[in-house]
Scaffold this motif. Structure first.
Motif, short mmCIF file in Angstrom:
data_model
loop_
_atom_site.label_atom_id
_atom_site.label_comp_id
_atom_site.label_asym_id
_atom_site.label_seq_id
_atom_site.Cartn_x
_atom_site.Cartn_y
_atom_site.Cartn_z
N LEU A 1 -9.23 19.68 13.43
CA LEU A 1 -7.97 19.54 14.17
C LEU A 1 -8.11 18.54 15.31
O LEU A 1 -7.23 17.70 15.54
N TRP A 2 -9.23 18.61 16.03
CA TRP A 2 -9.42 17.72 17.17
C TRP A 2 -9.62 16.28 16.72
O TRP A 2 -8.95 15.37 17.21
N ILE A 3 -10.52 16.07 15.77
CA ILE A 3 -10.83 14.70 15.34
C ILE A 3 -9.63 14.04 14.66
O ILE A 3 -9.24 12.92 15.00
N PHE A 4 -9.04 14.72 13.69
CA PHE A 4 -7.98 14.10 12.89
C PHE A 4 -6.66 13.93 13.64
O PHE A 4 -5.78 13.20 13.18
N SER A 5 -6.53 14.59 14.79
CA SER A 5 -5.32 14.43 15.58
C SER A 5 -5.47 13.39 16.68
O SER A 5 -4.51 13.13 17.43
N ARG A 6 -6.66 12.77 16.78
CA ARG A 6 -6.86 11.75 17.81
C ARG A 6 -5.94 10.56 17.56
O ARG A 6 -5.76 10.13 16.41
N PRO A 7 -5.38 9.99 18.62
CA PRO A 7 -4.49 8.83 18.46
C PRO A 7 -5.13 7.68 17.68
O PRO A 7 -4.45 7.00 16.91
N ALA A 8 -6.42 7.46 17.89
CA ALA A 8 -7.09 6.36 17.19
C ALA A 8 -7.10 6.59 15.68
O ALA A 8 -6.90 5.66 14.89
N VAL A 9 -7.33 7.84 15.27
CA VAL A 9 -7.33 8.17 13.84
C VAL A 9 -5.93 7.99 13.26
O VAL A 9 -5.75 7.41 12.19
N ALA A 10 -4.92 8.49 13.98
CA ALA A 10 -3.54 8.36 13.52
C ALA A 10 -3.14 6.89 13.43
O ALA A 10 -2.47 6.47 12.48
N PHE A 11 -3.57 6.09 14.41
CA PHE A 11 -3.25 4.66 14.41
C PHE A 11 -3.87 3.97 13.20
O PHE A 11 -3.22 3.18 12.51
N CYS A 12 -5.14 4.25 12.95
CA CYS A 12 -5.84 3.62 11.82
C CYS A 12 -5.21 4.02 10.49
O CYS A 12 -5.01 3.18 9.59
N TYR A 13 -4.90 5.31 10.36
CA TYR A 13 -4.26 5.79 9.12
C TYR A 13 -2.94 5.06 8.89
O TYR A 13 -2.68 4.55 7.79
N GLN A 14 -2.12 4.97 9.93
CA GLN A 14 -0.82 4.33 9.77
C GLN A 14 -0.96 2.83 9.54
O GLN A 14 -0.20 2.24 8.76
N ALA A 15 -1.93 2.22 10.21
CA ALA A 15 -2.15 0.79 10.03
C ALA A 15 -2.55 0.48 8.59
O ALA A 15 -2.07 -0.51 8.00
N MET B 1 -1.82 2.34 5.91
CA MET B 1 -0.64 2.57 5.07
C MET B 1 0.35 1.42 5.17
O MET B 1 0.89 0.95 4.16
N ASP B 2 0.57 0.93 6.38
CA ASP B 2 1.51 -0.19 6.57
C ASP B 2 0.99 -1.46 5.91
O ASP B 2 1.75 -2.21 5.30
N MET B 3 -0.32 -1.70 6.04
CA MET B 3 -0.90 -2.89 5.43
C MET B 3 -0.78 -2.84 3.91
O MET B 3 -0.39 -3.82 3.26
N LEU B 4 -1.09 -1.68 3.33
CA LEU B 4 -0.99 -1.53 1.87
C LEU B 4 0.46 -1.67 1.40
O LEU B 4 0.72 -2.29 0.36
N TYR B 5 1.38 -1.14 2.18
CA TYR B 5 2.79 -1.24 1.81
C TYR B 5 3.24 -2.71 1.82
O TYR B 5 3.95 -3.16 0.91
N GLN B 6 2.80 -3.43 2.83
CA GLN B 6 3.17 -4.84 2.91
C GLN B 6 2.60 -5.63 1.73
O GLN B 6 3.29 -6.48 1.15
N ARG B 7 1.36 -5.36 1.39
CA ARG B 7 0.70 -6.14 0.33
C ARG B 7 1.12 -5.72 -1.07
O ARG B 7 1.25 -6.56 -1.97
N ILE B 8 1.33 -4.43 -1.28
CA ILE B 8 1.64 -3.93 -2.62
C ILE B 8 3.13 -3.97 -2.94
O ILE B 8 3.53 -4.26 -4.07
N ILE B 9 3.96 -3.74 -1.94
CA ILE B 9 5.40 -3.64 -2.18
C ILE B 9 6.16 -4.85 -1.63
O ILE B 9 6.88 -5.54 -2.37
N VAL B 10 5.99 -5.13 -0.35
CA VAL B 10 6.81 -6.15 0.30
C VAL B 10 6.47 -7.56 -0.19
O VAL B 10 7.36 -8.33 -0.58
N ALA B 11 5.19 -7.92 -0.17
CA ALA B 11 4.79 -9.28 -0.54
C ALA B 11 5.22 -9.64 -1.96
O ALA B 11 5.78 -10.73 -2.17
N PRO B 12 4.98 -8.80 -2.98
CA PRO B 12 5.45 -9.14 -4.33
C PRO B 12 6.97 -9.29 -4.41
O PRO B 12 7.46 -10.15 -5.16
#
Length: 349
Positions: free
Chosen positions: A314-328, A330-341
């Motif tokens: 709970l402590w590690i996975f809720s850290r802002p840095a972890v959440a930021f990396c996870y979202q970054a 996901m956003d990068m994959l979305y841009q490359r897999i969905i948006v760019a094509p």
């Protein structure tokens, strides 16, 4: 784009001062999820044990609570539909093969089937359905009472099971809609009810769930509300009575949590802000604990270890840095897999 609806946070509402109450509520819910999932990994897990009681108590409100909160923060149906794919279905499609790889590394075999959501990822698929279809659902007259009837009736339909999370999608729908229709002033009215009533109801609910766990009157399969009544070992009559009782029990739990949860910023608040990363990442730890499940029994050392694992997760996975990396990611994959094509195809055309 932030994934924060119920388990995360994409409200579709205008940005305003953060409500710590709901951060704390989400923290209570995600703590319950992690602890319940880890306790279940004991090799001697059974409903009539301490871990079984904790599990039964937790699963009488956790997903119902999350879906209620998700509905509460889904007041803009157009925005919900516009973001449904990126926020929920796309992560589901990405995480399914990831978790398949985790299972293969742990157990030496794994089957990837996108129609059969793996451990806990059903929530993403169900929320995609809810948020995408919300605009249409609210056009139906008396949709809230109708959703309760649908929830009860879905247990009679053989194909409404784990496939595509259809069983849970139909059975949990009332809680999402309750959240959608719930007004801010109603939250305030529940909050001002004397805490003694909330605490008294809490004691009753704990007693009911403890009795259910030890008596076996409610099979765990029925508690999940993901399978037809026939698959839970209950008759149709027993199944509909049990599901209706679970619906009432869950509503009571939501009242208790809203009434008793702290409204001020607390140690829970940071966890509640990043519940999506906790929800997703704890699945990996849960698979590891499952692999070593035979090491854990009904003894205090096992429970202390599993509890410590839950606290650390709970402590590690809720850290802002972890959440930021996870979202970054996901956003990068979305841009490359969905948006760019899509952009490239439009240029070509």
């Amino acid at each position: 784009m932030a994934m924060n609806v119920g388990i995360s946070e994409n409200t579709g509402l205008k940005k305003k001062e953060r409500n710590y109450l709901f951060d704390n509520i989400k923290a209570i819910l995600i703590c319950s999820v992690v602890i319940a999932h880890y306790y279940k990994m004991s090799g001697s897990f059974a409903p009539g044990t301490f871990g079984g009681v904790v599990y039964t108590v937790s699963f009488s409100y956790i997903m119902q609570g999350f879906l209620f909160v998700s509905g509460y923060f889904s007041k803009n149906p157009d925005q919900c539909r516009a973001t449904a794919f990126q926020s929920f279905l796309f992560p589901y499609l990405i995480l399914m093969p990831v978790m398949c790889g985790v299972r293969y590394l742990n157990f030496g075999s794994a089957n990837l089937d996108f129609t059969m959501p793996t451990m806990a990822l059903w929530y993403l698929l169900t929320l995609f359905f809810y948020r995408f279809m919300l605009k249409n659902l609210i056009r139906l007259q008396n949709i809230l009472p109708l959703s309760i009837a649908v929830s009860l009736a879905s247990g009679f339909v053989p194909f409404l099971d784990s496939s595509l999370s259809l069983g849970r999608t139909f059975s949990f729908l009332p809680f999402f809609l309750m959240g959608f229709y719930f007004k801010e002033e109603w939250i305030g009215k529940i909050r001002i009810i004397p805490k003694v009533y909330g605490l008294s109801l809490l004691v009753v609910l704990l007693g009911v769930c403890t009795f259910a766990a030890f008596s076996g009157i409610v099979p765990l399969a029925a508690l999940y509300m993901k399978a037809p009544y026939a698959d839970t070992g209950l008759s149709w009559f027993e199944g509909i009575i049990v599901r209706f009782a679970i619906l009432l029990l869950s509503i009571a739990w939501i009242f208790v949590i809203v009434n008793l949860a702290p409204q001020r910023r607390s140690f829970l608040t940071g966890i509640g802000r990043n519940t999506m990363t906790v929800y997703v990442m704890h699945i990996i730890v849960r698979y590891v604990l499952q692999y070593y499940g035979s090491l854990f029994g009904q003894d205090i050392i096992s429970y202390l270890f599993l509890t410590a694992a839950a606290v650390v997760s709970l402590w590690i996975f809720s850290r802002p840095a972890v959440a930021f990396c996870y979202q970054a990611v996901m956003d990068m994959l979305y841009q490359r897999i969905i948006v760019a094509p899509l952009v490239l195809s439009r240029r070509i055309l």
